[in-house]
Design a protein around this motif. Sequence first.
Motif, PDB file in Angstrom:
ATOM      1  N   GLU A  17      38.054  29.379  58.110  1.00  0.00           N
ATOM      2  CA  GLU A  17      36.713  28.954  57.718  1.00  0.00           C
ATOM      3  C   GLU A  17      36.724  28.664  56.224  1.00  0.00           C
ATOM      4  N   SER A  18      36.476  27.411  55.856  1.00  0.00           N
ATOM      5  CA  SER A  18      36.434  27.034  54.448  1.00  0.00           C
ATOM      6  C   SER A  18      35.192  27.638  53.799  1.00  0.00           C
ATOM      7  N   LEU A  19      35.377  28.247  52.636  1.00  0.00           N
ATOM      8  CA  LEU A  19      34.266  28.852  51.912  1.00  0.00           C
ATOM      9  C   LEU A  19      33.744  27.937  50.809  1.00  0.00           C
ATOM     10  N   ASN A  20      34.237  26.700  50.762  1.00  0.00           N
ATOM     11  CA  ASN A  20      33.770  25.665  49.831  1.00  0.00           C
ATOM     12  C   ASN A  20      33.945  26.012  48.362  1.00  0.00           C
ATOM     13  N   ASN A  21      34.806  26.942  48.018  1.00  0.00           N
ATOM     14  CA  ASN A  21      35.078  27.280  46.627  1.00  0.00           C
ATOM     15  C   ASN A  21      36.585  27.362  46.388  1.00  0.00           C
ATOM     16  N   GLY A  22      37.349  26.684  47.261  1.00  0.00           N
ATOM     17  CA  GLY A  22      38.799  26.715  47.169  1.00  0.00           C
ATOM     18  C   GLY A  22      39.414  27.848  47.963  1.00  0.00           C
ATOM     19  N   LEU A  23      38.565  28.708  48.511  1.00  0.00           N
ATOM     20  CA  LEU A  23      39.049  29.840  49.291  1.00  0.00           C
ATOM     21  C   LEU A  23      38.812  29.595  50.782  1.00  0.00           C
ATOM     22  N   THR A  24      39.587  30.273  51.596  1.00  0.00           N
ATOM     23  CA  THR A  24      39.456  30.182  53.047  1.00  0.00           C
ATOM     24  C   THR A  24      39.447  31.585  53.630  1.00  0.00           C
ATOM     25  N   ARG A  25      38.526  31.829  54.565  1.00  0.00           N
ATOM     26  CA  ARG A  25      38.518  33.097  55.307  1.00  0.00           C
ATOM     27  C   ARG A  25      39.340  32.872  56.572  1.00  0.00           C
ATOM     28  N   TYR A  26      40.370  33.691  56.740  1.00  0.00           N
ATOM     29  CA  TYR A  26      41.226  33.623  57.920  1.00  0.00           C
ATOM     30  C   TYR A  26      40.953  34.819  58.814  1.00  0.00           C
ATOM     31  N   THR A  27      40.965  34.587  60.098  1.00  0.00           N
ATOM     32  CA  THR A  27      40.904  35.658  61.087  1.00  0.00           C
ATOM     33  C   THR A  27      42.118  35.508  61.984  1.00  0.00           C
ATOM     34  N   LEU A  28      42.931  36.560  62.015  1.00  0.00           N
ATOM     35  CA  LEU A  28      44.110  36.593  62.868  1.00  0.00           C
ATOM     36  C   LEU A  28      43.795  37.492  64.048  1.00  0.00           C
ATOM     37  N   SER A  67      40.642  40.076  59.336  1.00  0.00           N
ATOM     38  CA  SER A  67      40.153  38.953  58.532  1.00  0.00           C
ATOM     39  C   SER A  67      40.448  39.205  57.067  1.00  0.00           C
ATOM     40  N   PHE A  68      40.707  38.121  56.344  1.00  0.00           N
ATOM     41  CA  PHE A  68      40.937  38.205  54.905  1.00  0.00           C
ATOM     42  C   PHE A  68      40.649  36.847  54.284  1.00  0.00           C
ATOM     43  N   ILE A  69      40.500  36.837  52.964  1.00  0.00           N
ATOM     44  CA  ILE A  69      40.212  35.612  52.218  1.00  0.00           C
ATOM     45  C   ILE A  69      41.411  35.299  51.340  1.00  0.00           C
ATOM     46  N   SER A  70      41.791  34.020  51.303  1.00  0.00           N
ATOM     47  CA  SER A  70      42.958  33.612  50.515  1.00  0.00           C
ATOM     48  C   SER A  70      42.729  32.217  49.947  1.00  0.00           C
ATOM     49  N   LEU A  71      43.399  31.934  48.836  1.00  0.00           N
ATOM     50  CA  LEU A  71      43.382  30.582  48.291  1.00  0.00           C
ATOM     51  C   LEU A  71      44.548  29.769  48.851  1.00  0.00           C
TER      52      LEU A  71
END
Length: 80
Positions: A59-70, A40-44
Amino acid sequence: MTPSESLQTTISGDIWWGGFTADLAITNTSYQDLDGWSISFISLHKLDPNAWGVAVESESLNNGLTRYTLTGADWGSRIP
């Protein structure tokens, strides 16, 4: 599964007009094959959900960032 110090992750890629191409390499330095892995990591950035060898959850973090799980899928599900 618990986090492991036996995994090394490198990220590289190319930025081009209108987007970028990213390469994520996961290396297993242990003596045991790794089955059923995920990272998992967080990216814009917005990732293409049709990545090769992995299933992508976002998963949208509602601050322009998204948490991705591969998670490894098909040929990418096992890292020797």
